[in-house]
Design a protein around this motif. Sequence first.
Motif, mmCIF file in Angstrom:
data_model
loop_
_atom_site.group_PDB
_atom_site.id
_atom_site.type_symbol
_atom_site.label_atom_id
_atom_site.label_comp_id
_atom_site.label_asym_id
_atom_site.label_seq_id
_atom_site.Cartn_x
_atom_site.Cartn_y
_atom_site.Cartn_z
ATOM 1 N N VAL A 135 0.835 -1.201 0.000
ATOM 2 C CA VAL A 135 0.000 0.000 0.000
ATOM 3 C C VAL A 135 0.869 1.249 0.000
ATOM 4 C CG1 VAL A 135 -1.620 1.350 1.403
ATOM 5 C CG2 VAL A 135 -2.017 -1.099 1.047
ATOM 6 N N GLN A 136 1.944 1.239 0.774
ATOM 7 C CA GLN A 136 2.834 2.399 0.825
ATOM 8 C C GLN A 136 3.489 2.656 -0.533
ATOM 9 O OE1 GLN A 136 5.445 1.341 4.059
ATOM 10 N NE2 GLN A 136 4.114 2.254 5.609
ATOM 11 N N THR A 137 3.854 1.579 -1.230
ATOM 12 C CA THR A 137 4.437 1.735 -2.564
ATOM 13 C C THR A 137 3.439 2.378 -3.515
ATOM 14 O OG1 THR A 137 5.879 -0.190 -2.262
ATOM 15 C CG2 THR A 137 5.427 0.492 -4.523
ATOM 16 N N GLU A 138 2.194 1.944 -3.443
ATOM 17 C CA GLU A 138 1.157 2.515 -4.304
ATOM 18 C C GLU A 138 0.877 3.970 -3.925
ATOM 19 O OE1 GLU A 138 -2.286 -0.020 -4.434
ATOM 20 O OE2 GLU A 138 -1.061 -1.827 -4.645
ATOM 21 N N ALA A 139 0.961 4.271 -2.645
ATOM 22 C CA ALA A 139 0.746 5.653 -2.211
ATOM 23 C C ALA A 139 1.871 6.560 -2.710
ATOM 24 C CB ALA A 139 0.645 5.706 -0.688
ATOM 25 N N GLN A 140 3.092 6.047 -2.678
ATOM 26 C CA GLN A 140 4.221 6.841 -3.164
ATOM 27 C C GLN A 140 4.114 7.117 -4.659
ATOM 28 O OE1 GLN A 140 7.548 4.459 -1.931
ATOM 29 N NE2 GLN A 140 7.434 5.126 0.207
ATOM 30 N N ALA A 141 3.454 6.204 -5.373
ATOM 31 C CA ALA A 141 3.282 6.393 -6.816
ATOM 32 C C ALA A 141 2.343 7.559 -7.133
ATOM 33 C CB ALA A 141 2.744 5.111 -7.440
ATOM 34 N N LEU A 142 1.624 8.060 -6.130
ATOM 35 C CA LEU A 142 0.729 9.195 -6.331
ATOM 36 C C LEU A 142 1.468 10.532 -6.257
ATOM 37 C CD1 LEU A 142 -2.306 8.088 -4.101
ATOM 38 C CD2 LEU A 142 -2.000 7.732 -6.554
ATOM 39 N N ALA A 143 2.714 10.483 -5.801
ATOM 40 C CA ALA A 143 3.459 11.731 -5.582
ATOM 41 C C ALA A 143 3.602 12.589 -6.838
ATOM 42 C CB ALA A 143 4.837 11.408 -4.992
ATOM 43 N N PRO A 144 3.912 12.028 -8.004
ATOM 44 C CA PRO A 144 4.029 12.886 -9.199
ATOM 45 C C PRO A 144 2.741 13.635 -9.522
ATOM 46 C CG PRO A 144 5.068 10.759 -9.603
ATOM 47 C CD PRO A 144 4.337 10.641 -8.307
ATOM 48 N N GLU A 145 1.610 12.983 -9.343
ATOM 49 C CA GLU A 145 0.338 13.652 -9.607
ATOM 50 C C GLU A 145 0.109 14.778 -8.601
ATOM 51 O OE1 GLU A 145 -3.623 14.465 -11.115
ATOM 52 O OE2 GLU A 145 -1.649 13.880 -11.890
ATOM 53 N N GLN A 146 0.455 14.548 -7.346
ATOM 54 C CA GLN A 146 0.311 15.583 -6.336
ATOM 55 C C GLN A 146 1.200 16.777 -6.667
ATOM 56 O OE1 GLN A 146 -1.785 15.808 -3.629
ATOM 57 N NE2 GLN A 146 -0.968 17.895 -3.490
ATOM 58 N N GLN A 147 2.417 16.509 -7.106
ATOM 59 C CA GLN A 147 3.325 17.588 -7.475
ATOM 60 C C GLN A 147 2.800 18.362 -8.674
ATOM 61 O OE1 GLN A 147 7.278 16.253 -8.450
ATOM 62 N NE2 GLN A 147 8.146 18.303 -8.415
ATOM 63 N N SER A 148 2.241 17.650 -9.641
ATOM 64 C CA SER A 148 1.677 18.304 -10.818
ATOM 65 C C SER A 148 0.509 19.193 -10.432
ATOM 66 C CB SER A 148 1.228 17.247 -11.827
ATOM 67 O OG SER A 148 0.559 17.843 -12.923
ATOM 68 N N ILE A 149 -0.326 18.720 -9.521
ATOM 69 C CA ILE A 149 -1.477 19.504 -9.066
ATOM 70 C C ILE A 149 -1.001 20.779 -8.363
ATOM 71 C CG2 ILE A 149 -3.364 19.533 -7.381
ATOM 72 C CD1 ILE A 149 -3.869 16.586 -8.091
ATOM 73 N N GLU A 150 0.026 20.658 -7.531
ATOM 74 C CA GLU A 150 0.544 21.827 -6.821
ATOM 75 C C GLU A 150 1.120 22.861 -7.796
ATOM 76 O OE1 GLU A 150 3.345 20.129 -4.135
ATOM 77 O OE2 GLU A 150 1.807 19.354 -2.762
ATOM 78 N N GLN A 151 1.796 22.378 -8.806
ATOM 79 C CA GLN A 151 2.354 23.296 -9.811
ATOM 80 C C GLN A 151 1.253 23.997 -10.585
ATOM 81 O OE1 GLN A 151 4.847 20.632 -12.050
ATOM 82 N NE2 GLN A 151 6.598 20.830 -10.660
ATOM 83 N N GLU A 152 0.208 23.251 -10.949
ATOM 84 C CA GLU A 152 -0.920 23.846 -11.665
ATOM 85 C C GLU A 152 -1.643 24.857 -10.783
ATOM 86 O OE1 GLU A 152 -3.775 24.425 -14.800
ATOM 87 O OE2 GLU A 152 -1.667 23.896 -14.633
ATOM 88 N N ALA A 153 -1.763 24.554 -9.505
ATOM 89 C CA ALA A 153 -2.417 25.483 -8.585
ATOM 90 C C ALA A 153 -1.642 26.791 -8.497
ATOM 91 C CB ALA A 153 -2.544 24.843 -7.205
#
Length: 210
Positions: free
Chosen positions: A65-83
């Motif tokens: 589960v932690q590995t899958e959660a870490q895979a979400l990091a690029p999307e979170q970073q992209s969202i922050e940049q877009e914001a």
Amino acid sequence: MRLLSIVSAAAVAVVALAATPDAYAQRGRNNQSTTAVVINYQRVLQESAMGRDMATKLQQVRAQVQTEAQALAPEQQSIEQEAQRLQGTLRNRSAEQIRNDPQAQALAQRQQQLQARAAGLQGDLECTQLISLRDFDRAVSPVVRSVMESRGAGIVLDANSTQLALPEFDITNAVIQALDGNQATRTSNVTRHAVAECTQSAAQQTPPAQ
């Protein structure tokens, strides 16, 4: 959610098991009151072979589960940049104009989807732990009952909720030995469960509103 916290919340079963009719009859003939024994359920969980096996397998699910959660990091970073970009673009807009802006709406939708995926992963882990503990309890209960009846007792109490008990009334070691001595109760069957399994089960157990 830590494993022991689940035990405290979900398996603090003051396991009150009725004795067999024969045991009751024997105590009745001897004019004795019902005997109670105590068990430290957390020790059974931590020290029995099955409990240790379950903890190991749950750790494997947690790592997945932690590995899958870490895979979400690029999307979170992209969202922050877009914001950050939109903050400059929409800086002079009113709150209503920002809410109605297609780019802002798309960003909000992406953020909601990301949060839902993260919550789903956490829910999977918690559901897996809950079901694993339920299955563990189902496997342990017959052994507890057997040891209880062999002591001529009619009630089993959780040691953590008992103020005082003499050592001879503690059946924890006997239960662990019985579990470890049977190949069928030395290992656990832990598989990953989706959070939907737990929410559906909870919904089925909830009585309808009057």
